[in-house]
Design an enzyme around this catalytic site. Structure first.
Site, PDB file in Angstrom:
ATOM      1  N   GLY A 359       0.811  -1.202   0.000  1.00  0.00           N
ATOM      2  CA  GLY A 359       0.000   0.000   0.000  1.00  0.00           C
ATOM      3  C   GLY A 359       0.846   1.254   0.000  1.00  0.00           C
ATOM      4  N   ASP A 469       8.886  -9.757   2.450  1.00  0.00           N
ATOM      5  CA  ASP A 469       9.084  -8.536   1.661  1.00  0.00           C
ATOM      6  C   ASP A 469      10.292  -7.758   2.179  1.00  0.00           C
ATOM      7  OD1 ASP A 469       8.461  -6.732  -0.382  1.00  0.00           O
ATOM      8  OD2 ASP A 469       7.255  -5.490   0.951  1.00  0.00           O
TER       9      ASP A 469
END
EC number: 2.7.11.-
Length: 640
Positions: A359, A469
């Protein structure tokens, strides 16, 4: 008699030929040696450059590599990065090394013009002259026969000026061209180089449109040239056209008067029609807005309206863990000492920090000047219950000192927000690559960041979790440059990993193939981060041919350089300023290469990686202590 005489003559000729060949070979190597000695005699250098006739040129001279597989045994590489060379390069010195393939003189204090005989060396393939103070123009006349074998040409961070010479278009083999941070001016349409894969022309005085064949290069390749235009920069604006009798008249002047009146009527009708349409759409919008407001007041899940009265109760009064979901919409964690609600966040001044895998992150400054980071999640597939359970886990994990503290979260049908502590020093990516002119990340800081990050990942793995990530932009820094890992274990809330330009360079091969992350893939990603800190390069994507994105495979590039025994070319130029760290750098390089092994089972566990980094750091600190002690003793002896 005649046959004996003929045999004698033939044998004599054969031996003379052998002797001549030996003399020729000796002369070639001797001429290389003399050219290097002339260079050393003309350019001031530190004592550690041990070039003299008493040592073997090919085996003992620092920075020299010979092609000993060839009978002629010529000098094929001169590598002297950051050795303290000072002055200008005289002609007929290095330019005499006509078998030279690699020349690296980067990060010295060389100045003056570039000798044309170096640029025209017939076998030269790799030329690294960045971070010096070369000046003057590179005119086509000064480059009459530039080497067509050049694959890499790096003249960045010098003081070169003038137009970029059209002679560069003869470089049919070149793949990397770095000319950034000079004073080049004029257009760049002469750079017709179809073979080039990576080009950087940033921070010059270039002007005009960007040629078609360079439009797929990233934006940072051209920034700092205010007069450049066209993709990937801003579009070129058309210049003003001066009036001329030769120009065609405006179309309206050629219309019949009746038709002109008709065209005016048409225009009026169109304007009136558009106005009515806009008015109608405005009324519809207002009706929908009123209905939506009533719905929210009656119990809808609007982001702005349902606050649950968080202000009426301080966060620390809610007990341990997460607050009761029925009482508030903004859920605080136990160690959060801030007192704000969702309305405060929505009213706060916001600044976009960046878009990540999960995001967009915003910096929000509240009315009491408190700064927090609000991450607005997208494409969350987890249910509300799964989301809340994962938040409890993340909240507990983030109590470790090397994770970014998660302060609160918000969940509704349409919005999912995470509120983190704001980290004042930004990210590892930012300090490494954000401002190329002021990078200044020393070795000790890089080791400190590597140590803390490895501890965070090791701790996460000990709890049987996966990060999924890991990248330099997710390693944030405190005021003291302590690393804190962000986006911890959020991968379970989303669909399978997506490969974006900012993540694919960190992804393990098996993640790209299967779209499944694991602790082993975390190790791979961390290995790429170590390589990033060692090389100063970014594992991001570059635009390629046919609109495909060609990834800069950092592990592959490092392996190729190390395989050719050019280890010194791997390391970041900034690291070459520091003394007595070569051993630690090589150890970290070997560790990183172990982490990025293609076979997941061949990679070390994160616990082992963290321990090995600690060992390297202890060695580094002990050597630094010994060096300081030696310097202190020497100073004491002098004073006595």
């Amino acid at each position: 008699m005649n046959s004996s005489h003929t045999a004698f003559v033939a044998a004599s000729f054969f031996f003379l030929l052998l002797a001549a060949t030996a003399v020729l070979v000796s002369a070639d190597l001797a001429s290389d040696e003399q050219a290097l000695l002339n260079f050393a005699a003309s350019v001031p250098h530190p004592p550690k450059l041990n070039w003299n006739k008493n040592l073997s040129l090919c085996s003992s001279w620092i920075g020299i590599t010979c092609d000993e597989s060839n009978p002629t045994s010529r000098v094929v590489a001169v590598r002297l990065p950051g050795v303290g060379l000072y002055g200008s390069i005289p002609p007929a010195t290095l330019g005499k090394l006509d078998a030279l393939k690699v020349l690296s003189l980067r990060s010295n204090s060389l100045f003056g013009t570039l000798p044309s005989d170096i640029l025209s060396l017939p076998s030269l393939e790799y030329l690294y002259l960045q971070h010096n103070n070369f000046s003057g123009e590179l005119t086509t006349n000064s480059l009459p026969s530039i080497s067509k074998q050049l694959v890499v040409l790096d003249l960045s961070y010098n003081s070169l000026s003038g137009n970029i010479p059209s002679g560069l278009r003869n470089l049919s083999q070149i793949t990397v061209l770095y000319l950034q941070n000079n004073s080049f001016d004029g257009p760049i349409d002469s750079l017709d180089l179809p073979s080039v894969k990576v080009v950087n022309l940033s921070y010059n005085n270039l002007s005009g449109p960007i040629p078609e064949h360079l439009k797929k290069s990233p934006e940072y390749s051209f920034i700092g040239n205010s007069l450049l235009c066209g993709p990937p920069l801003n579009a070129c604006s058309g210049g003003a056209i001066s009036p001329s009798s030769n120009l065609p008249r405006p179309l309206t002047e050629n219309l019949h008067p009746v038709r002109r009146r008709q065209s005016k009527a048409y225009i009026i009708a169109i304007v009136v029609g558009c106005s009515v349409a806009v008015l109608f759409l405005g009324i519809v919008f207002l009706v929908c807005l009123v209905k939506k407001t009533k719905k929210e007041e009656g119990g809808g899940e609007g982001v702005r309206t349902q606050m649950g009265g968080v202000n009426s109760k301080k966060p620390q009064d809610f007990g341990s863990g997460v607050q009761d979901p029925e009482k508030n919409k903004l859920f605080f964690f136990e160690r959060c000492n801030h007192n704000f609600d969702l309305e405060d966040l929505l009213k706060a001044s916001a600044e976009v920090l960046g878009k990540g895998s999960f995001g967009t992150a915003y910096k929000a400054v509240l009315e009491d000047t408190t700064a927090v980071v609000v991450k607005r999640l997208r494409e969350v597939v987890a249910s509300k219950k799964e989301f809340e359970q994962q938040m409890e886990i993340v909240g507990k994990i983030n109590q470790h000192s090397n994770f970014v503290p998660l302060l609160a979260y918000y969940y509704s049908k349409d919005e999912k927000l995470l509120v983190y502590k704001y980290m004042t020093k930004g990210s590892l990516f930012g300090i490494m690559h954000g401002n190329r002119g002021d990078r200044g990340v020393d070795w000790e800081t890089r080791m400190k960041i590597a140590t803390g990050t490895s501890k965070a990942i090791s701790y996460l793995h000990s709890l049987k979790f996966v990060h999924g990530d890991i990248k330099s932009s997710n390693i944030l820094l405190t005021e003291d440059l302590e690393p804190c890992l962000s986006d911890t274990s959020l991968v379970t809330l989303f669909n399978l990993p997506t490969h974006t330009p900012r993540t694919i360079g960190y992804n393990a091969p098996e993640v790209i193939e299967t779209r499944r992350v694991s602790q082993r893939s975390d190790v791979y990603s961390f290995g790429v981060v170590i390589l990033e800190m060692l090389t100063g390069k970014t594992p991001l994507t570059q635009p390629g041919l046919e609109d495909e994105r060609v990834v800069i495979d950092l592990p592959r590039w490092v392996r190729s350089v190390v395989r050719e025994e050019w280890t010194a070319e791997v390391f970041d130029v900034e690291l070459l300023k520091f003394q007595n760290i070569e051993e630690e750098m090589v150890q970290m390089l070997q560790l990183a290469l172990a982490c990025v092994a293609r076979n997941p089972e061949s990679r070390p566990k994160m616990e082992e990686v963290a321990r090995m980094i600690e060992d390297v750091r202890r060695l580094d600190q002990s050597q630094q202590l010994q060096q300081n002690r030696t310097s202190s003793e020497a100073t004491s002896n002098v004073s006595e």
